[in-house]
Write an enzyme that holds these catalytic residues in place. Structure first.
Site, mmCIF file in Angstrom:
data_model
loop_
_atom_site.group_PDB
_atom_site.id
_atom_site.type_symbol
_atom_site.label_atom_id
_atom_site.label_comp_id
_atom_site.label_asym_id
_atom_site.label_seq_id
_atom_site.Cartn_x
_atom_site.Cartn_y
_atom_site.Cartn_z
ATOM 1 N N LYS A 178 23.231 -118.907 14.488
ATOM 2 C CA LYS A 178 22.609 -120.102 13.916
ATOM 3 C C LYS A 178 22.237 -119.776 12.476
ATOM 4 O O LYS A 178 21.400 -118.909 12.226
ATOM 5 C CB LYS A 178 21.363 -120.496 14.722
ATOM 6 C CG LYS A 178 20.740 -121.810 14.264
ATOM 7 C CD LYS A 178 19.515 -122.147 15.114
ATOM 8 C CE LYS A 178 19.030 -123.570 14.834
ATOM 9 N NZ LYS A 178 18.678 -123.796 13.430
ATOM 10 N N PHE A 215 31.268 -125.731 11.571
ATOM 11 C CA PHE A 215 31.275 -125.473 13.010
ATOM 12 C C PHE A 215 31.915 -126.575 13.835
ATOM 13 O O PHE A 215 32.049 -126.429 15.047
ATOM 14 C CB PHE A 215 29.875 -125.170 13.554
ATOM 15 C CG PHE A 215 28.753 -125.986 12.986
ATOM 16 C CD1 PHE A 215 28.587 -127.308 13.312
ATOM 17 C CD2 PHE A 215 27.858 -125.400 12.108
ATOM 18 C CE1 PHE A 215 27.539 -128.045 12.799
ATOM 19 C CE2 PHE A 215 26.799 -126.129 11.584
ATOM 20 C CZ PHE A 215 26.633 -127.455 11.934
ATOM 21 N N ARG A 237 21.166 -135.871 20.434
ATOM 22 C CA ARG A 237 20.895 -134.613 21.136
ATOM 23 C C ARG A 237 21.458 -134.625 22.547
ATOM 24 O O ARG A 237 21.402 -135.634 23.243
ATOM 25 C CB ARG A 237 19.385 -134.347 21.205
ATOM 26 C CG ARG A 237 18.766 -134.136 19.843
ATOM 27 C CD ARG A 237 17.336 -133.638 19.927
ATOM 28 N NE ARG A 237 16.748 -133.610 18.600
ATOM 29 C CZ ARG A 237 16.938 -132.642 17.695
ATOM 30 N NH1 ARG A 237 17.682 -131.594 18.022
ATOM 31 N NH2 ARG A 237 16.383 -132.709 16.507
ATOM 32 N N LYS A 244 20.365 -124.591 20.954
ATOM 33 C CA LYS A 244 19.917 -123.534 20.055
ATOM 34 C C LYS A 244 19.172 -122.477 20.864
ATOM 35 O O LYS A 244 18.436 -122.788 21.798
ATOM 36 C CB LYS A 244 19.033 -124.095 18.949
ATOM 37 C CG LYS A 244 17.831 -124.887 19.402
ATOM 38 C CD LYS A 244 17.124 -125.531 18.228
ATOM 39 C CE LYS A 244 15.976 -126.429 18.693
ATOM 40 N NZ LYS A 244 15.323 -127.130 17.553
#
Length: 274
Positions: A43, A115, A185, A191
């Site tokens: 990340k 990404f 989301r 994460k």
């Protein structure tokens, strides 16, 4: 003594009419999530950016004034990624990216860590293959297809997380290989961090006491769910003199929650600048 100020109103709307990119956003990893089928990557502690085929945009929809050479030759299809200048260099990255007149020398230190290809056909497994091919054809050192790998177990994931954080990294990301790109989301994107983070809106200031008399003692912040709490830890002396504006969004870190839902050991991380 500073007065206690407050700000009415709801959170900023996420409407695409405001020009915000339709970003895929992450939930938080929990132990027990089956890792089979997920790709894992670092990340990056940078600034989220969306290439719409013509312009580079912040997550809020503002145009990023990158030098012409930085985006020359980029494809017409969208790319989702992070502008990143290296571990521990978040503030420097923001300073470079937010300038209305591009700092050419500064941009030489920035990479676009891509990404995903949001409009490429198929699930993430297929989009990842297309992204790697695209980055190879571009052959620009500052455009990087984020390295992705499989992780076999929760223990292996935690070991990698500890290694990344020890070296100054922010954490890890998990991306479900069978997922389509969908705004909002979901558990298709997770994460992974030793401490959780979240965002809240600044709605008031509390006056400082003792050595902070005449300054801001704490921010009163409100989550998207309407939960209010005080955030004093992590404020620098400069921020106590000139705090984040009312209505601005800040990021804080915390470790678990109380029964009331309020975060435990909340610490201000930064004001969101995108």
């Amino acid at each position: 003594m500073l007065p206690v100020l407050s700000l009415p109103g709801a959170w900023p709307r996420q409407a695409q009419a405001a020009g915000k990119p339709p970003l895929m956003l992450a939930n938080t990893y929990r132990a027990g999530v089956p890792l089979a089928g997920f790709w894992a990557s670092e990340k990056y502690d940078g600034m989220r950016a969306w290439w719409d085929g013509r312009r580079l945009l912040t997550r809020g929809g503002e145009v990023i004034q990158a030098p012409g050479w930085f985006t020359r030759g980029w494809p017409e299809q969208p790319m989702d990624g992070e502008l990143w200048a290296g571990r521990g260099r978040f503030e420097q990255t923001v300073s470079i990216v937010r300038r209305q007149v591009p700092d050419d020398a500064g941009w030489r230190a920035v990479s676009f860590m891509v990404f995903d290809l949001p409009q490429a056909p198929g699930v993430f497994d297929a989009r990842l293959a297309a992204l790697r091919e695209l980055a190879g054809k571009l052959a620009q050192a500052w455009v990087v297809a984020v390295p992705q790998r499989r992780v076999a177990s929760h223990q292996a994931l935690q070991a990698w997380l500890e290694e990344v954080e020890r070296q100054g990294g922010e954490g890890l990301m998990l991306h479900r290989g069978s997922s389509l790109y969908k705004a909002g989301r979901s558990d298709d994107l997770l994460k992974v961090k030793s401490m959780e983070d979240a965002e809240a809106k600044v709605v008031a200031y509390l006056p400082g006491k003792g050595k902070y008399e005449g300054l801001v003692g704490a921010l009163v912040v409100e989550t998207e769910q309407g939960l209010r709490f005080n955030l004093g830890s992590g404020l620098s002396d400069a921020q106590r003199r000139v705090p984040p504006p009312l209505g601005s969004i800040v990021t804080y870190r915390y470790r678990g929650r109380h029964a009331s839902g309020k975060p435990r050991f909340a610490v201000l991380l930064r004001e969101r600048n995108d």
